[in-house]
Design a protein around this motif. Structure first.
Motif, PDB file in Angstrom:
ATOM      1  N   MET A  42      34.360  23.510  27.947  1.00 12.28           N
ATOM      2  CA  MET A  42      35.096  22.568  27.113  1.00 12.28           C
ATOM      3  C   MET A  42      36.452  23.177  26.770  1.00 12.28           C
ATOM      4  N   ASN A  43      37.521  22.401  26.955  1.00 11.44           N
ATOM      5  CA  ASN A  43      38.850  22.897  26.680  1.00 11.44           C
ATOM      6  C   ASN A  43      39.293  22.511  25.272  1.00 11.44           C
ATOM      7  N   VAL A  44      40.386  23.108  24.826  1.00  8.45           N
ATOM      8  CA  VAL A  44      40.983  22.735  23.559  1.00  8.45           C
ATOM      9  C   VAL A  44      41.353  21.269  23.620  1.00  8.45           C
ATOM     10  N   ARG A  45      41.002  20.481  22.615  1.00  6.43           N
ATOM     11  CA  ARG A  45      41.157  19.038  22.715  1.00  6.43           C
ATOM     12  C   ARG A  45      42.231  18.458  21.812  1.00  6.43           C
ATOM     13  N   THR A  46      42.292  18.893  20.554  1.00  9.86           N
ATOM     14  CA  THR A  46      43.202  18.255  19.617  1.00  9.86           C
ATOM     15  C   THR A  46      44.485  19.041  19.474  1.00  9.86           C
ATOM     16  N   ALA A  47      45.527  18.322  19.042  1.00  9.79           N
ATOM     17  CA  ALA A  47      46.820  18.971  18.822  1.00  9.79           C
ATOM     18  C   ALA A  47      46.715  20.034  17.739  1.00  9.79           C
ATOM     19  N   GLU A  48      45.892  19.783  16.728  1.00  9.09           N
ATOM     20  CA  GLU A  48      45.719  20.748  15.641  1.00  9.09           C
ATOM     21  C   GLU A  48      45.079  22.032  16.155  1.00  9.09           C
ATOM     22  N   GLU A  49      44.079  21.899  17.015  1.00  7.34           N
ATOM     23  CA  GLU A  49      43.434  23.071  17.592  1.00  7.34           C
ATOM     24  C   GLU A  49      44.423  23.860  18.443  1.00  7.34           C
ATOM     25  N   ILE A  50      45.179  23.150  19.254  1.00  6.60           N
ATOM     26  CA  ILE A  50      46.158  23.818  20.117  1.00  6.60           C
ATOM     27  C   ILE A  50      47.159  24.595  19.276  1.00  6.60           C
ATOM     28  N   THR A  51      47.700  23.952  18.252  1.00  8.02           N
ATOM     29  CA  THR A  51      48.702  24.592  17.402  1.00  8.02           C
ATOM     30  C   THR A  51      48.152  25.844  16.735  1.00  8.02           C
ATOM     31  N   SER A  52      46.940  25.758  16.207  1.00  2.00           N
ATOM     32  CA  SER A  52      46.327  26.897  15.521  1.00  2.00           C
ATOM     33  C   SER A  52      46.077  28.060  16.475  1.00  2.00           C
ATOM     34  N   VAL A  53      45.549  27.759  17.651  1.00  2.37           N
ATOM     35  CA  VAL A  53      45.255  28.798  18.633  1.00  2.37           C
ATOM     36  C   VAL A  53      46.538  29.473  19.107  1.00  2.37           C
ATOM     37  N   ILE A  54      47.555  28.688  19.417  1.00  2.00           N
ATOM     38  CA  ILE A  54      48.823  29.246  19.889  1.00  2.00           C
ATOM     39  C   ILE A  54      49.475  30.100  18.816  1.00  2.00           C
ATOM     40  N   ARG A  55      49.448  29.632  17.573  1.00  2.00           N
ATOM     41  CA  ARG A  55      50.046  30.388  16.477  1.00  2.00           C
ATOM     42  C   ARG A  55      49.364  31.743  16.309  1.00  2.00           C
ATOM     43  N   THR A  56      48.044  31.757  16.381  1.00  2.00           N
ATOM     44  CA  THR A  56      47.299  33.009  16.228  1.00  2.00           C
ATOM     45  C   THR A  56      47.605  33.971  17.369  1.00  2.00           C
ATOM     46  N   ALA A  57      47.667  33.436  18.590  1.00  2.00           N
ATOM     47  CA  ALA A  57      47.939  34.280  19.750  1.00  2.00           C
ATOM     48  C   ALA A  57      49.341  34.885  19.692  1.00  2.00           C
ATOM     49  N   LEU A  58      50.319  34.092  19.265  1.00  2.00           N
ATOM     50  CA  LEU A  58      51.687  34.597  19.175  1.00  2.00           C
ATOM     51  C   LEU A  58      51.813  35.653  18.082  1.00  2.00           C
ATOM     52  N   GLN A  59      51.136  35.430  16.971  1.00  2.00           N
ATOM     53  CA  GLN A  59      51.175  36.412  15.896  1.00  2.00           C
ATOM     54  C   GLN A  59      50.601  37.746  16.365  1.00  2.00           C
ATOM     55  N   ALA A  60      49.519  37.673  17.137  1.00  2.00           N
ATOM     56  CA  ALA A  60      48.929  38.900  17.678  1.00  2.00           C
ATOM     57  C   ALA A  60      49.894  39.595  18.626  1.00  2.00           C
ATOM     58  N   ALA A  61      50.584  38.831  19.447  1.00  2.00           N
ATOM     59  CA  ALA A  61      51.513  39.412  20.425  1.00  2.00           C
ATOM     60  C   ALA A  61      52.595  40.247  19.754  1.00  2.00           C
ATOM     61  N   THR A  62      53.066  39.807  18.596  1.00  2.00           N
ATOM     62  CA  THR A  62      54.179  40.505  17.948  1.00  2.00           C
ATOM     63  C   THR A  62      53.828  41.923  17.525  1.00  2.00           C
ATOM     64  N   TRP A  63      52.525  42.230  17.403  1.00  2.00           N
ATOM     65  CA  TRP A  63      52.108  43.547  16.935  1.00  2.00           C
ATOM     66  C   TRP A  63      51.883  44.539  18.068  1.00  2.00           C
TER      67      TRP A  63
END
Length: 330
Positions: A1-22
């Motif tokens: 099952m893939n990410v379905r909603t815009a809210e889920e996508i936004t949350s996942v992307i935000r978390t991944a980018l925050q991790a990248a900065t460290w």
């Protein structure tokens, strides 16, 4: 099952980018930028943050970006998504290093969760270590982590080889310290006490009066004659720790990104077990010295990082730019 909603996508992307900065980066230059298009993250090299003299080929820049890529992968796995990664997907856009999407939903990976939890805790150490031993079994685990990412981490067992690495590091540091252009480039990334900058090496990130390890591995001089540095008690920090070299079979841009991913996985696993790492890249920034190490100590593989691993009681404060400063329009 893939990410379905815009809210889920936004949350996942935000978390991944925050991790990248460290992710760790040479002199904490943070030489990356990101683009977001729907559920796809584009990781790019920020050439304005490249060391144009010390890293003219961009090798250290891409190793740094590879570490950021690893953080994105771990964040997605910790959130329960299989990362879909394409490295160097477009030859016509050399600054585009990778694209990453959250793929199918999978059970959250416990190992990824463990490493993900260390992302903001990990710190670069710039002094000696305590005499507390590093368990051999843990060293073997770190070797396996690098191997799993396509690189080789070799603990240096020979005292003679360690002396060679220490001596060549000191020699490279002495030569570079006499190069005015290199020194000015280093000054750009040295932060004075009280600086509000969110990049570069803070004055609190190294001891004011470091004790010499045995054998001695030279550190970068970020003070330039100023009385900078932290006042932590370094009385017990005189051990060299475990010396290790990270190598790859090839030396292409893809190999550098691979090295960065392997390096970050090793660092996070080490951090999870109470270890810190000190880096020594001076000799690797000089072609003839790097080639000497490749032929004489690295079994013809290309050295990408020289490091020391050990136990320290110092916990510095990390500084990173906000994600919004790293986002670019696609």
């Amino acid at each position: 099952m893939n990410v379905r909603t815009a809210e889920e996508i936004t949350s996942v992307i935000r978390t991944a980018l925050q991790a990248a900065t460290w992710a760790p980066s040479v002199h904490n230059t943070q030489p990356w930028s990101f683009g977001v298009d729907g559920d796809e993250i584009a990781l790019r090299a920020d050439s304005d943050r490249k060391l144009r003299i010390g890293d003219a080929a961009g090798r250290e820049m891409l190793i740094s970006c590879g570490a950021a890529l690893m953080n994105v992968r771990l964040a997605l796995r910790a959130l329960g998504y299989e990362p879909q990664v394409r490295v160097l997907p477009d030859p016509d856009r050399p600054a585009l290093l990778a694209t990453i999407r959250p793929g199918a939903a999978v059970p959250a990976d416990e190992s990824a969760r463990l490493l993900y939890a260390e992302i903001e805790r990990r710190r670069t150490h710039r002094a000696g270590f305590t005499e507390l031993p590093v368990p051999e079994r843990l060293v073997e685990t770190l070797v396996a982590e690098a191997e799993g990412e396509g690189a080789r981490l070799t603990p240096v067992r020979s005292e003679a080889a360690i002396r060679v690495l220490a001596a060549i590091t000191c020699a490279a540091q002495d030569v570079q310290s006499q190069d005015r252009a290199l020194s000015l480039e280093l000054i750009r990334w040295a932060r004075p006490p009280g600086s509000a900058r969110a990049d570069g090496v803070p004055a609190e990130g190294y001891p004011r009066t470091p004790r010499r390890t045995r054998p001695h591995f030279a550190q970068r001089d970020y003070t330039h004659g100023h009385p900078w540095g932290n006042e932590s008690d370094q009385f017990f920090s005189v051990s060299t720790g475990v010396v290790a070299v990270l190598t790859t079979k090839g030396d292409s841009r893809e190999d550098w990104i691979t090295a960065g991913q392997a390096l970050q996985r090793v660092l996070l696993r080490a951090c999870a077990h109470g270890l810190s790492a000190a880096f020594h890249t001076q000799a690797l920034e000089m072609f003839h010295l790097r080639e000497f190490l490749r032929q004489e100590l690295c079994s013809q593989e290309y050295p990408q990082m020289i490091m020391r691993l050990g136990v320290t009681f110092d916990e510095g404060k990390g500084v990173r730019r906000p994600v919004t400063d790293m986002l670019e329009e696609r």
